[in-house]
Write a protein that holds these residues in place. Sequence first.
Motif, PDB file in Angstrom:
ATOM      1  N   PRO A   1     -35.242  21.651 -55.072  1.00 44.03           N
ATOM      2  CA  PRO A   1     -34.147  22.343 -55.733  1.00 44.03           C
ATOM      3  C   PRO A   1     -33.081  21.369 -56.219  1.00 44.03           C
ATOM      4  CG  PRO A   1     -34.573  23.260 -53.551  1.00 44.03           C
ATOM      5  CD  PRO A   1     -35.398  22.022 -53.690  1.00 44.03           C
ATOM      6  N   PRO A   2     -32.440  21.571 -57.317  1.00 43.68           N
ATOM      7  CA  PRO A   2     -32.552  22.728 -58.207  1.00 43.68           C
ATOM      8  C   PRO A   2     -33.621  22.551 -59.292  1.00 43.68           C
ATOM      9  CG  PRO A   2     -30.780  21.354 -58.984  1.00 43.68           C
ATOM     10  CD  PRO A   2     -31.352  20.686 -57.741  1.00 43.68           C
TER      11      PRO A   2
ATOM     12  N   GLY B   1     -52.079  19.171 -64.269  1.00 44.68           N
ATOM     13  CA  GLY B   1     -50.953  18.258 -64.359  1.00 44.68           C
ATOM     14  C   GLY B   1     -50.010  18.427 -63.187  1.00 44.68           C
ATOM     15  N   ILE B   2     -49.072  17.500 -63.099  1.00 45.80           N
ATOM     16  CA  ILE B   2     -48.087  17.490 -62.018  1.00 45.80           C
ATOM     17  C   ILE B   2     -46.766  17.018 -62.600  1.00 45.80           C
ATOM     18  CG2 ILE B   2     -48.789  15.145 -61.362  1.00 45.80           C
ATOM     19  CD1 ILE B   2     -48.118  15.869 -58.461  1.00 45.80           C
ATOM     20  N   PHE B   3     -45.672  17.525 -62.078  1.00 48.10           N
ATOM     21  CA  PHE B   3     -44.386  16.993 -62.505  1.00 48.10           C
ATOM     22  C   PHE B   3     -43.472  16.782 -61.316  1.00 48.10           C
ATOM     23  CE2 PHE B   3     -44.266  21.540 -63.026  1.00 48.10           C
ATOM     24  CZ  PHE B   3     -42.982  21.965 -62.741  1.00 48.10           C
ATOM     25  N   THR B   4     -42.451  15.978 -61.575  1.00 47.64           N
ATOM     26  CA  THR B   4     -41.553  15.451 -60.560  1.00 47.64           C
ATOM     27  C   THR B   4     -42.316  14.475 -59.679  1.00 47.64           C
ATOM     28  OG1 THR B   4     -40.518  17.610 -60.533  1.00 47.64           O
ATOM     29  CG2 THR B   4     -39.679  16.036 -58.978  1.00 47.64           C
ATOM     30  N   VAL B   5     -42.912  13.502 -60.319  1.00 46.19           N
ATOM     31  CA  VAL B   5     -43.702  12.510 -59.603  1.00 46.19           C
ATOM     32  C   VAL B   5     -43.310  11.117 -60.091  1.00 46.19           C
ATOM     33  CG1 VAL B   5     -45.653  12.665 -61.198  1.00 46.19           C
ATOM     34  CG2 VAL B   5     -46.030  11.847 -58.889  1.00 46.19           C
ATOM     35  N   PHE B   6     -43.082  10.226 -59.152  1.00 44.92           N
ATOM     36  CA  PHE B   6     -42.702   8.861 -59.501  1.00 44.92           C
ATOM     37  C   PHE B   6     -43.930   8.029 -59.839  1.00 44.92           C
ATOM     38  CE2 PHE B   6     -38.924  10.239 -57.365  1.00 44.92           C
ATOM     39  CZ  PHE B   6     -37.918   9.598 -58.063  1.00 44.92           C
ATOM     40  N   LYS B   7     -43.728   7.032 -60.635  1.00 44.52           N
ATOM     41  CA  LYS B   7     -44.787   6.129 -61.072  1.00 44.52           C
ATOM     42  C   LYS B   7     -45.048   5.078 -59.993  1.00 44.52           C
ATOM     43  CE  LYS B   7     -45.838   3.362 -65.144  1.00 44.52           C
ATOM     44  NZ  LYS B   7     -45.289   2.925 -66.432  1.00 44.52           N
ATOM     45  N   THR B   8     -46.315   4.972 -59.595  1.00 40.45           N
ATOM     46  CA  THR B   8     -46.737   3.923 -58.669  1.00 40.45           C
ATOM     47  C   THR B   8     -48.044   3.339 -59.191  1.00 40.45           C
ATOM     48  OG1 THR B   8     -48.129   5.326 -57.256  1.00 40.45           O
ATOM     49  CG2 THR B   8     -45.767   5.204 -56.688  1.00 40.45           C
ATOM     50  N   PRO B   9     -48.385   2.113 -58.822  1.00 36.45           N
ATOM     51  CA  PRO B   9     -49.662   1.523 -59.270  1.00 36.45           C
ATOM     52  C   PRO B   9     -50.874   2.390 -58.877  1.00 36.45           C
ATOM     53  CG  PRO B   9     -48.255  -0.174 -58.362  1.00 36.45           C
ATOM     54  CD  PRO B   9     -47.584   1.143 -58.070  1.00 36.45           C
TER      55      PRO B   9
ATOM     56  N   GLU C   1     -41.216  33.656 -57.085  1.00 32.79           N
ATOM     57  CA  GLU C   1     -41.276  33.104 -58.445  1.00 32.79           C
ATOM     58  C   GLU C   1     -40.833  31.640 -58.443  1.00 32.79           C
ATOM     59  OE1 GLU C   1     -39.318  33.810 -62.867  1.00 32.79           O
ATOM     60  OE2 GLU C   1     -39.068  35.345 -61.331  1.00 32.79           O
ATOM     61  N   VAL C   2     -41.612  30.785 -59.128  1.00 30.78           N
ATOM     62  CA  VAL C   2     -41.264  29.373 -59.241  1.00 30.78           C
ATOM     63  C   VAL C   2     -40.156  29.249 -60.289  1.00 30.78           C
ATOM     64  CG1 VAL C   2     -42.093  27.054 -59.753  1.00 30.78           C
ATOM     65  CG2 VAL C   2     -43.594  28.676 -58.595  1.00 30.78           C
ATOM     66  N   LYS C   3     -39.045  28.624 -59.907  1.00 28.29           N
ATOM     67  CA  LYS C   3     -37.881  28.505 -60.777  1.00 28.29           C
ATOM     68  C   LYS C   3     -37.353  27.076 -60.735  1.00 28.29           C
ATOM     69  CE  LYS C   3     -36.252  33.236 -60.213  1.00 28.29           C
ATOM     70  NZ  LYS C   3     -35.075  34.069 -59.955  1.00 28.29           N
ATOM     71  N   GLY C   4     -36.359  26.812 -61.582  1.00 27.81           N
ATOM     72  CA  GLY C   4     -35.664  25.534 -61.592  1.00 27.81           C
ATOM     73  C   GLY C   4     -35.597  24.945 -62.994  1.00 27.81           C
ATOM     74  N   ILE C   5     -34.694  24.000 -63.175  1.00 31.20           N
ATOM     75  CA  ILE C   5     -34.482  23.404 -64.492  1.00 31.20           C
ATOM     76  C   ILE C   5     -35.730  22.674 -64.990  1.00 31.20           C
ATOM     77  CG2 ILE C   5     -33.375  21.330 -63.544  1.00 31.20           C
ATOM     78  CD1 ILE C   5     -32.498  23.008 -66.895  1.00 31.20           C
ATOM     79  N   ALA C   6     -36.414  21.946 -64.123  1.00 31.86           N
ATOM     80  CA  ALA C   6     -37.632  21.249 -64.542  1.00 31.86           C
ATOM     81  C   ALA C   6     -38.715  22.255 -64.918  1.00 31.86           C
ATOM     82  CB  ALA C   6     -38.118  20.320 -63.440  1.00 31.86           C
ATOM     83  N   VAL C   7     -38.820  23.323 -64.160  1.00 29.09           N
ATOM     84  CA  VAL C   7     -39.787  24.385 -64.451  1.00 29.09           C
ATOM     85  C   VAL C   7     -39.485  24.994 -65.820  1.00 29.09           C
ATOM     86  CG1 VAL C   7     -40.615  26.659 -63.712  1.00 29.09           C
ATOM     87  CG2 VAL C   7     -40.219  24.850 -62.020  1.00 29.09           C
ATOM     88  N   ASP C   8     -38.220  25.262 -66.090  1.00 29.27           N
ATOM     89  CA  ASP C   8     -37.829  25.831 -67.379  1.00 29.27           C
ATOM     90  C   ASP C   8     -38.201  24.904 -68.536  1.00 29.27           C
ATOM     91  OD1 ASP C   8     -36.772  27.982 -66.002  1.00 29.27           O
ATOM     92  OD2 ASP C   8     -34.694  27.275 -66.146  1.00 29.27           O
ATOM     93  N   ILE C   9     -37.960  23.621 -68.373  1.00 32.30           N
ATOM     94  CA  ILE C   9     -38.272  22.649 -69.423  1.00 32.30           C
ATOM     95  C   ILE C   9     -39.773  22.598 -69.673  1.00 32.30           C
ATOM     96  CG2 ILE C   9     -38.298  20.183 -69.994  1.00 32.30           C
ATOM     97  CD1 ILE C   9     -35.537  20.032 -68.519  1.00 32.30           C
TER      98      ILE C   9
ATOM     99  N   GLN D   1     -34.538   9.798 -55.164  1.00 34.98           N
ATOM    100  CA  GLN D   1     -35.958  10.140 -55.085  1.00 34.98           C
ATOM    101  C   GLN D   1     -36.133  11.433 -54.285  1.00 34.98           C
ATOM    102  OE1 GLN D   1     -38.313   6.751 -54.273  1.00 34.98           O
ATOM    103  NE2 GLN D   1     -39.955   7.911 -53.353  1.00 34.98           N
ATOM    104  N   PRO D   2     -36.971  12.383 -54.783  1.00 36.70           N
ATOM    105  CA  PRO D   2     -37.188  13.633 -54.044  1.00 36.70           C
ATOM    106  C   PRO D   2     -37.837  13.393 -52.685  1.00 36.70           C
ATOM    107  CG  PRO D   2     -38.074  13.773 -56.273  1.00 36.70           C
ATOM    108  CD  PRO D   2     -37.678  12.350 -56.040  1.00 36.70           C
ATOM    109  N   VAL D   3     -37.559  14.276 -51.750  1.00 36.77           N
ATOM    110  CA  VAL D   3     -38.193  14.223 -50.435  1.00 36.77           C
ATOM    111  C   VAL D   3     -39.688  14.406 -50.628  1.00 36.77           C
ATOM    112  CG1 VAL D   3     -38.377  15.412 -48.227  1.00 36.77           C
ATOM    113  CG2 VAL D   3     -36.148  15.169 -49.333  1.00 36.77           C
ATOM    114  N   GLY D   4     -40.477  13.608 -49.909  1.00 36.86           N
ATOM    115  CA  GLY D   4     -41.922  13.708 -50.022  1.00 36.86           C
ATOM    116  C   GLY D   4     -42.514  12.701 -50.983  1.00 36.86           C
ATOM    117  N   GLN D   5     -41.679  11.998 -51.756  1.00 38.03           N
ATOM    118  CA  GLN D   5     -42.171  10.962 -52.675  1.00 38.03           C
ATOM    119  C   GLN D   5     -42.357   9.690 -51.881  1.00 38.03           C
ATOM    120  OE1 GLN D   5     -42.649  11.043 -56.188  1.00 38.03           O
ATOM    121  NE2 GLN D   5     -42.545  13.242 -55.949  1.00 38.03           N
ATOM    122  N   GLU D   6     -43.352   8.938 -52.242  1.00 35.15           N
ATOM    123  CA  GLU D   6     -43.613   7.686 -51.526  1.00 35.15           C
ATOM    124  C   GLU D   6     -43.334   6.509 -52.414  1.00 35.15           C
ATOM    125  OE1 GLU D   6     -47.632   8.510 -50.099  1.00 35.15           O
ATOM    126  OE2 GLU D   6     -46.851  10.525 -50.195  1.00 35.15           O
TER     127      GLU D   6
END
Length: 115
Positions: free
Chosen positions: A33-34, A83-91, A42-50, A110-115
């Motif tokens: 969130p947010p 596809g996936i979103f809200t994911v950081f780039k790693t090798p 229902e899945v919501k949020g600014i990224a979801v809207d975009i 960085q979001p919680v759960g990102q490595e």
Amino acid sequence: MQTFISPLLAILLALCCSTSIAATFKLASLHYPPYEYVEQGEVKGIAVDIVKEAFRLMGHQVSINIYPMRRSLEMVKNGEADGIFTVFKTPEREKYIIYSNEAVLQTHHQPVGQE
């Protein structure tokens, strides 16, 4: 600033331009969130809207579900999600995710759960 939405957009655009177009694209994300969250089922949020609007403008529908990050990544890796979103780039992720050069949204942490 960290960018985190752009990886999905690149994947989505590549999928939409491919010869095997799905009727509805299955997308995965995490609870952050947010940007992405579930409210009354229902899945919501600014990224979801975009993301939904980008697909709508391209004439496609999406199904977005929230999962833990590891599960979302495995779903993309195994073809269970398109596809996936809200994911950081790693090798490691670059082996199976196409990242874009442009960010749709930026955050300072960085979001919680990102490595």
